[in-house]
Design an enzyme around this catalytic site. Structure first.
Site, short mmCIF file in Angstrom:
data_model
loop_
_atom_site.label_atom_id
_atom_site.label_comp_id
_atom_site.label_asym_id
_atom_site.label_seq_id
_atom_site.Cartn_x
_atom_site.Cartn_y
_atom_site.Cartn_z
N GLN A 72 -7.50 -4.09 2.21
CA GLN A 72 -7.72 -3.10 1.16
C GLN A 72 -8.64 -3.76 0.14
O GLN A 72 -8.27 -4.75 -0.50
CB GLN A 72 -6.40 -2.70 0.52
CG GLN A 72 -6.52 -1.57 -0.50
CD GLN A 72 -6.47 -0.18 0.12
OE1 GLN A 72 -6.28 -0.05 1.33
NE2 GLN A 72 -6.62 0.86 -0.69
N GLU A 118 -6.80 -7.31 -0.28
CA GLU A 118 -5.41 -7.32 0.18
C GLU A 118 -5.39 -7.20 1.70
O GLU A 118 -5.48 -6.10 2.25
CB GLU A 118 -4.64 -6.16 -0.47
CG GLU A 118 -4.68 -6.14 -1.99
CD GLU A 118 -4.41 -4.75 -2.54
OE1 GLU A 118 -3.31 -4.21 -2.30
OE2 GLU A 118 -5.30 -4.19 -3.20
N HIS A 138 3.52 0.00 -2.60
CA HIS A 138 3.86 -1.44 -2.70
C HIS A 138 5.36 -1.71 -2.75
O HIS A 138 5.84 -2.52 -3.55
CB HIS A 138 3.18 -2.05 -3.92
CG HIS A 138 1.68 -2.13 -3.83
ND1 HIS A 138 1.01 -2.28 -2.63
CD2 HIS A 138 0.72 -2.07 -4.80
CE1 HIS A 138 -0.29 -2.32 -2.86
NE2 HIS A 138 -0.50 -2.19 -4.17
N ASN A 180 0.82 -1.21 0.00
CA ASN A 180 0.00 0.00 0.00
C ASN A 180 0.87 1.27 0.00
O ASN A 180 2.05 1.21 -0.31
CB ASN A 180 -1.01 -0.01 1.15
CG ASN A 180 -2.35 0.61 0.74
OD1 ASN A 180 -2.41 1.71 0.21
ND2 ASN A 180 -3.43 -0.12 0.99
N ARG A 181 0.26 2.40 0.37
CA ARG A 181 0.91 3.70 0.17
C ARG A 181 1.56 4.25 1.42
O ARG A 181 1.02 4.10 2.52
CB ARG A 181 -0.11 4.71 -0.37
CG ARG A 181 -0.58 4.37 -1.78
CD ARG A 181 -1.77 5.22 -2.24
NE ARG A 181 -2.15 4.84 -3.61
CZ ARG A 181 -2.96 3.84 -3.90
NH1 ARG A 181 -3.50 3.11 -2.94
NH2 ARG A 181 -3.22 3.55 -5.16
N TYR A 227 -5.97 -10.45 -8.31
CA TYR A 227 -7.23 -9.88 -8.80
C TYR A 227 -8.15 -11.06 -9.12
O TYR A 227 -7.81 -11.88 -9.98
CB TYR A 227 -7.01 -9.09 -10.08
CG TYR A 227 -6.26 -7.78 -9.96
CD1 TYR A 227 -6.90 -6.57 -10.21
CD2 TYR A 227 -4.91 -7.76 -9.64
CE1 TYR A 227 -6.21 -5.36 -10.15
CE2 TYR A 227 -4.21 -6.56 -9.57
CZ TYR A 227 -4.86 -5.36 -9.83
OH TYR A 227 -4.18 -4.18 -9.76
N ASP A 267 -11.18 1.59 -3.33
CA ASP A 267 -9.73 1.42 -3.16
C ASP A 267 -9.42 1.91 -1.75
O ASP A 267 -8.72 2.91 -1.56
CB ASP A 267 -8.95 2.20 -4.22
CG ASP A 267 -7.47 1.79 -4.30
OD1 ASP A 267 -7.07 0.91 -3.50
OD2 ASP A 267 -6.73 2.34 -5.13
N HIS A 308 -1.47 -9.66 -3.99
CA HIS A 308 -2.25 -8.72 -4.80
C HIS A 308 -2.98 -9.43 -5.94
O HIS A 308 -3.00 -8.94 -7.07
CB HIS A 308 -1.31 -7.63 -5.34
CG HIS A 308 -1.98 -6.32 -5.59
ND1 HIS A 308 -3.09 -6.20 -6.42
CD2 HIS A 308 -1.71 -5.07 -5.13
CE1 HIS A 308 -3.45 -4.92 -6.46
NE2 HIS A 308 -2.63 -4.22 -5.68
#
Length: 342
Positions: free
Chosen positions: A279, A307, A107, A81-82, A178, A243, A176
């Site tokens: 997340q 996540e 990430h 993440n950020r 999808y 998100d 991660h």
């Protein structure tokens, strides 16, 4: 019981090593994982008719994973993440990380754990990957030894993350993948029903960094405690997608996190974790430009991510769950993805 096989998947350019593929198979699931980024590249699940489909987005060959792509199936770190402005202060010293997402670090940076070759070890029911992240990699302090273990039991894929640090450093690892329970390459996830077991979420600023507020979901678009159909829900609340970090019950024990059902196929995914957050991301930045498996293209909202992780930017937000790993301690978290037919 699960069986495990290994095969060569491809060679990295300029002799940088060989990527291997491990196939974990039970009577209910078949999972392909490669040693590049510990990446789940395929996950086959049967529907209510007994027909198996691959439910994760990704590529058929190594070249796909080496191009610029949105972390399909990979393990991300050192910090998922950020991190705001790519900086944090630790014991009075400021650390500067790679800026790779607007003004922020995302990430793990430019060459995070998703873009390295891991060392595999086959297990009777899975595979364990390990690597040593050197001191200073992508700006992070201390050497970090990391182990990521995938094991398969019936319809349940378990991922365990362990790490040990030589110096105090933030650590936050996740996978991660999808998912599209209708099968990868299906146009969208609007017909998926979702539950996320969270009473609070983290509002974000325009660069997707948490503002610091821990907001109740009650009466908002983020109240996913009862099943919502995704397409209708996004429409009703005029949302571009999710998100956001959802705040889970703060237990270190295994706890229920999320439930996603695709009525058409009957496929059901339940997620359990030891982490304090998840997340929920609905593939808002996918744009149909990448060619995936079987010639599939992946437009916006064609996959979702759950996540499981610590809260984003926790290293800069002291009231968030602690993200620092100190020498002599062990980072140890597990997430379970349980597939069934309902």
């Amino acid at each position: 019981m699960a069986s495990v096989t290994r095969a060569v998947f491809g060679d990295l350019p300029s002799g940088a090593g060989t990527v291997e593929k491990f196939q974990l198979q039970s009577d209910l699931l078949k999972v392909d994982i490669i040693s590049w980024g510990c990446t789940i590249m395929a996950l086959e699940v049967k529907d209510r008719q007994g027909k198996a489909s691959d439910v994760v987005l990704g590529f058929a060959d190594l070249e796909g994973y080496l191009q610029k792509q949105p972390y399909f199936g990979a393990v991300v770190g050192r910090v998922a993440n950020r991190i705001a402005k790519g900086t944090f202060t630790l014991d009075g010293k400021e650390y500067k990380l790679a800026i790779n997402n607007g003004p922020n670090s995302l990430h793990g940076g430019v060459r995070g754990f998703d873009k390295v070759l891991w060392t595999p070890r086959m297990l009777s029911n899975g595979v364990q990957f390990s690597r040593v992240s050197p001191d200073g990699e992508e700006g992070y302090p201390g050497e970090l030894k990391v182990w990521v273990t995938y094991t398969l039991d019936g319809g349940e894929l378990m991922i365990n993350y362990r790490a040990q640090a030589s110096r105090t450093t933030p650590v936050n690892l996740t996978n991660h993948s999808y998912f599209n329970l209708a099968g990868q390459g299906s146009p969208n996830i609007y017909d998926h029903e979702v539950i996320i077991e969270a009473d609070a979420f983290l509002p974000v600023d325009e660069t997707l960094i948490p503002t610091g507020e821990v907001a109740p979901v009650q009466g908002t678009a983020f109240d996913l405690r009862k099943p919502v159909e995704l397409g209708k829900h996004l429409q009703d609340f005029h949302l571009n997608g999710f998100d956001h970090n959802f705040c889970l019950k703060g237990s270190k024990e295994k706890h229920f996190c999320a439930w996603v059902r695709h009525a058409g196929s009957g496929r059901l995914l339940e997620v359990y974790t030891t982490q304090p957050g998840v997340q929920f991301y609905t593939g808002n930045f996918l744009d149909g430009t990448l060619k995936g498996k079987g010639g599939a293209v992946y437009p916006k909202h064609s996959g979702f991510c759950l996540e499981t992780q610590n809260w984003p930017d926790a290293v800069n937000q002291p009231h968030f769950p602690p993200v620092l790993l100190r020498p002599g301690e062990e980072y140890d978290h597990t997430t379970w993805f349980k597939f069934s037919v309902a």
